[in-house]
Design an enzyme around this catalytic site. Structure first.
Site, PDB file in Angstrom:
ATOM      1  N   ASP A   9      16.107  -4.355  26.866  1.00 27.93           N
ATOM      2  CA  ASP A   9      14.886  -3.891  27.680  1.00 27.93           C
ATOM      3  C   ASP A   9      13.825  -3.007  26.780  1.00 27.93           C
ATOM      4  O   ASP A   9      14.390  -2.512  25.803  1.00 27.93           O
ATOM      5  CB  ASP A   9      15.516  -2.947  28.595  1.00 27.93           C
ATOM      6  N   ASP A 131      17.076  -8.828  42.706  1.00 32.33           N
ATOM      7  CA  ASP A 131      17.478  -7.322  42.588  1.00 32.33           C
ATOM      8  C   ASP A 131      17.798  -6.640  44.015  1.00 32.33           C
ATOM      9  O   ASP A 131      16.921  -6.829  44.745  1.00 32.33           O
ATOM     10  CB  ASP A 131      16.531  -6.492  41.864  1.00 32.33           C
TER      11      ASP A 131
END
Length: 242
Positions: A9, A131
């Protein structure tokens, strides 16, 4: 054999991790993502999930130069997501070396655009990002929860041609307390032909083994690796058997 997909990330070009998508919880693990990627490759890993957290927050691709560096300096097969909103964002991502891209918020807010990407690039290059928070789809870097129920949302896109999807249970992400295996079993039961990539909560090798035993095709993990809960040499047997 379950496919292992370590995650990098990115914020400000650095390798970071958040907890439950909270940007205030940012922890920097490495100033150089390439160093991380090279180490993963040296231990037999073949895939890499890269998330542009700056892009997710700003609604445009930001860390594409880092993507290009990772793609040109390693042979890892990279999927890239975060802030992909326009055709130009995808073009940049693919030009910089992404083999696949992940679209989440765009699939909710602009389904016609996402469907056009699927038609243009094919299901091999477009991954659905699903998500979820308490069974509902979350968007915009997990800052907003919608009324879209998770499995019907995934089912609708599977019917439109999506063959791969990443499902992250936000409540588990970064907590290192185990994945939502029961949820992934439910998705597999509803969509047995979908290549489901589990994400969130992995804190140990045993968690990966649990997902494998449940028949989950692939798993994304990151924090457990950076925190030393999972050692790279423990992953070699999975890489050798895949």
């Amino acid at each position: 054999m379950i496919e292992l997909i370590p995650a990098i990330d990115l914020i400000d070009g650095k390798c970071v991790r958040l907890t439950r998508g909270d940007y205030q919880s940012k922890k920097i693990y490495n100033e150089d993502p390439l160093e991380v990627a090279l180490s993963l490759e040296a231990h037999g890993l073949r895939r890499l999930h890269v998330v542009d957290l700056d892009g997710a927050r700003e609604g445009r691709i930001v860390n594409y130069r880092i993507l290009e560096r990772l793609a040109t300096r390693t042979a890892l097969v990279i999927d890239f997501g975060g802030g992909l909103k326009r055709d130009g964002d995808l073009e940049i991502a693919f030009e910089c070396g992404a083999r696949m891209v992940t679209g989440g918020s765009i699939a909710v807010k602009e389904p016609e655009t996402f469907a056009a990407w699927l038609d243009r690039y094919g299901s091999g290059k477009i991954i659905l990002g699903a998500d979820a928070k308490e069974g509902k789809i979350a968007i915009d870097g997990w800052q907003q929860t919608t009324d879209e129920a998770l499995i019907p949302f995934m089912t609708s896109y599977h019917r439109k041609g999506i063959t791969k999807a990443i499902c992250t249970d936000i409540s588990r992400d970064g907590m290192l307390q185990g994945p939502s295996t029961a949820l992934y079993r439910d998705i597999r039961e509803a969509l047995p032909d979908l290549y489901l990539i589990a994400s969130g909560g992995v804190g140990s090798i045993e968690d990966i083994e649990q997902l494998e035993a449940a028949g989950i095709p692939a798993v994304i993990f990151g924090k457990a690796l950076y925190e030393g809960r999972i050692k790279l040499n423990e992953l070699i047997r999975f890489a050798d058997e895949s």
